[in-house]
Design a protein around this motif. Structure first.
Motif, mmCIF file in Angstrom:
data_model
loop_
_atom_site.group_PDB
_atom_site.id
_atom_site.type_symbol
_atom_site.label_atom_id
_atom_site.label_comp_id
_atom_site.label_asym_id
_atom_site.label_seq_id
_atom_site.Cartn_x
_atom_site.Cartn_y
_atom_site.Cartn_z
ATOM 1 N N ASP A 84 4.211 19.126 23.330
ATOM 2 C CA ASP A 84 2.921 18.694 22.796
ATOM 3 C C ASP A 84 2.982 18.490 21.281
ATOM 4 O O ASP A 84 2.450 17.498 20.758
ATOM 5 N N GLU A 85 3.636 19.413 20.585
ATOM 6 C CA GLU A 85 3.677 19.331 19.122
ATOM 7 C C GLU A 85 4.437 18.114 18.643
ATOM 8 O O GLU A 85 4.020 17.429 17.700
ATOM 9 N N TYR A 86 5.580 17.812 19.293
ATOM 10 C CA TYR A 86 6.408 16.679 18.892
ATOM 11 C C TYR A 86 6.012 15.385 19.609
ATOM 12 O O TYR A 86 6.592 14.335 19.356
ATOM 13 N N ARG A 87 5.053 15.494 20.533
ATOM 14 C CA ARG A 87 4.623 14.341 21.343
ATOM 15 C C ARG A 87 5.818 13.703 22.050
ATOM 16 O O ARG A 87 6.033 12.483 22.008
ATOM 17 N N LEU A 88 6.569 14.545 22.719
ATOM 18 C CA LEU A 88 7.794 14.105 23.389
ATOM 19 C C LEU A 88 7.478 13.543 24.773
ATOM 20 O O LEU A 88 6.668 14.095 25.516
ATOM 21 N N LYS A 89 8.142 12.466 25.087
ATOM 22 C CA LYS A 89 7.987 11.848 26.400
ATOM 23 C C LYS A 89 9.260 11.109 26.748
ATOM 24 O O LYS A 89 9.806 10.354 25.935
ATOM 25 N N GLU A 90 9.740 11.330 27.971
ATOM 26 C CA GLU A 90 10.960 10.662 28.400
ATOM 27 C C GLU A 90 10.764 9.151 28.506
ATOM 28 O O GLU A 90 9.697 8.687 28.918
ATOM 29 N N GLU A 91 11.805 8.412 28.104
ATOM 30 C CA GLU A 91 11.755 6.955 28.250
ATOM 31 C C GLU A 91 11.817 6.555 29.713
ATOM 32 O O GLU A 91 11.165 5.609 30.135
ATOM 33 N N ARG A 92 12.644 7.291 30.474
ATOM 34 C CA ARG A 92 12.741 6.972 31.895
ATOM 35 C C ARG A 92 13.126 8.207 32.687
ATOM 36 O O ARG A 92 14.212 8.762 32.493
ATOM 37 N N LEU A 93 12.240 8.643 33.550
ATOM 38 C CA LEU A 93 12.533 9.762 34.446
ATOM 39 C C LEU A 93 13.187 9.212 35.715
ATOM 40 O O LEU A 93 12.602 8.384 36.406
ATOM 41 N N HIS A 94 14.399 9.643 35.994
ATOM 42 C CA HIS A 94 15.123 9.166 37.173
ATOM 43 C C HIS A 94 16.076 10.282 37.605
ATOM 44 O O HIS A 94 17.270 10.229 37.360
ATOM 45 N N ASP A 95 15.501 11.290 38.260
ATOM 46 C CA ASP A 95 16.273 12.483 38.590
ATOM 47 C C ASP A 95 17.440 12.179 39.529
ATOM 48 O O ASP A 95 18.514 12.790 39.410
ATOM 49 N N ASP A 96 17.254 11.264 40.474
ATOM 50 C CA ASP A 96 18.337 10.958 41.416
ATOM 51 C C ASP A 96 19.547 10.384 40.690
ATOM 52 O O ASP A 96 20.694 10.734 41.002
ATOM 53 N N TYR A 97 19.291 9.496 39.745
ATOM 54 C CA TYR A 97 20.405 8.935 38.974
ATOM 55 C C TYR A 97 21.118 10.039 38.196
ATOM 56 O O TYR A 97 22.346 10.107 38.178
ATOM 57 N N MET A 98 20.357 10.895 37.554
ATOM 58 C CA MET A 98 20.947 11.953 36.748
ATOM 59 C C MET A 98 21.789 12.890 37.606
ATOM 60 O O MET A 98 22.897 13.279 37.234
ATOM 61 N N ARG A 99 21.268 13.275 38.755
ATOM 62 C CA ARG A 99 22.005 14.183 39.633
ATOM 63 C C ARG A 99 23.313 13.561 40.095
ATOM 64 O O ARG A 99 24.375 14.207 40.088
ATOM 65 N N GLU A 100 23.264 12.283 40.485
ATOM 66 C CA GLU A 100 24.473 11.613 40.954
ATOM 67 C C GLU A 100 25.480 11.433 39.820
ATOM 68 O O GLU A 100 26.687 11.598 40.014
ATOM 69 N N ALA A 101 24.985 11.095 38.637
ATOM 70 C CA ALA A 101 25.887 10.926 37.500
ATOM 71 C C ALA A 101 26.576 12.228 37.148
ATOM 72 O O ALA A 101 27.781 12.254 36.837
ATOM 73 N N LEU A 102 25.849 13.336 37.217
ATOM 74 C CA LEU A 102 26.413 14.642 36.880
ATOM 75 C C LEU A 102 27.222 15.238 38.028
ATOM 76 O O LEU A 102 27.960 16.205 37.822
ATOM 77 N N GLY A 103 27.064 14.674 39.221
ATOM 78 C CA GLY A 103 27.817 15.163 40.365
ATOM 79 C C GLY A 103 27.395 16.550 40.815
ATOM 80 O O GLY A 103 28.211 17.324 41.326
ATOM 81 N N MET A 104 26.124 16.862 40.654
ATOM 82 C CA MET A 104 25.623 18.185 41.035
ATOM 83 C C MET A 104 25.144 18.206 42.487
ATOM 84 O O MET A 104 24.641 17.208 42.997
#
Length: 217
Positions: free
Chosen positions: A141-161
């Motif tokens: 909230d303080e830094y007004r942070l927001k992800e450019e693109r939420l894509h958990d499936d891509y991240m999981r596959e890329a990390l191989g978890m």
């Protein structure tokens, strides 16, 4: 002020291919690494962190040209990790995006600032594919942070978890816990930064130094 670091990782089984892409980035896109077209301009562009090493005491012109100095490690069979003086939170994502245009494989950037924010971003072909910011709610909230693109499936596959490992990882809000978990599950040296090299022998042993000439410098 807490700990801060930034690093970059290429998902590649070929160390040579990754080094060649970094060489091309240095030669053709040195501006994203903080360099201008001339040595003097490059030095003036960066005030807090030096982004190059020049052998100004050498008599020949070639030796006096600025070189990009990177530290590179083959972290495991799937990832090649990179450190450079210009990698900080706020610049490393731009560099990862540029690098992803030069290699046909995913590029992951990691930025950790003041123990308050841990940011991961994934790029392919010059486009962001996924991003995750690990932080407490008040920080977001303080830094007004927001992800450019939420894509958990891509991240999981890329990390191989595994799904269960990823589910516990992605829910973390503590930057430190998230960085620890990622390092543990992938073997990637997330806790690393070029500024730490003079003080940490383990990092110096893990990362080899490479120098790339800047074209038209």
């Amino acid at each position: 002020m807490g700990r801060s670091f930034a690093n970059l990782h290429i998902k590649s089984g070929s160390f040579e291919k990754a080094v060649e892409a970094l060489k091309k980035l240095s030669e053709e896109r040195a501006e994203v690494l903080g360099y201008s077209s001339t040595q003097n301009e490059a030095a003036a562009d960066v005030s807090e962190r030096s982004v190059g090493e020049w052998k100004s005491n050498q008599p020949d012109t070639e030796a006096q040209k600025p070189k990009v100095v990177m530290h590179i490690s083959k972290s495991n069979d799937n990832w090649v990790s990179v450190l450079h003086d210009y990698f900080v939170w706020g610049t490393v994502k731009k560099i990862g995006k540029a690098l992803s245009q030069l290699i046909e494989e995913p590029v992951m950037t990691a930025g950790y600032i003041n123990e308050e924010i841990f940011e991961l971003a994934f790029y392919e072909n010059g486009e962001i594919q996924a991003e995750k910011i690990f932080c407490e709610t008040w920080t977001r909230d303080e830094y007004r942070l927001k992800e450019e693109r939420l894509h958990d499936d891509y991240m999981r596959e890329a990390l191989g978890m595994r799904v269960e490992d990823f589910d516990s990882f992605i829910k973390l809000t503590s930057p430190e816990q998230a960085a620890d978990k990622l390092s543990q599950l992938t073997g990637i040296p997330i806790w690393s930064d070029s500024e730490w090299l003079p003080y940490e022998e383990k990092l110096r042993d893990q990362f080899g130094q490479y120098e790339f000439q800047i074209e038209n410098a």
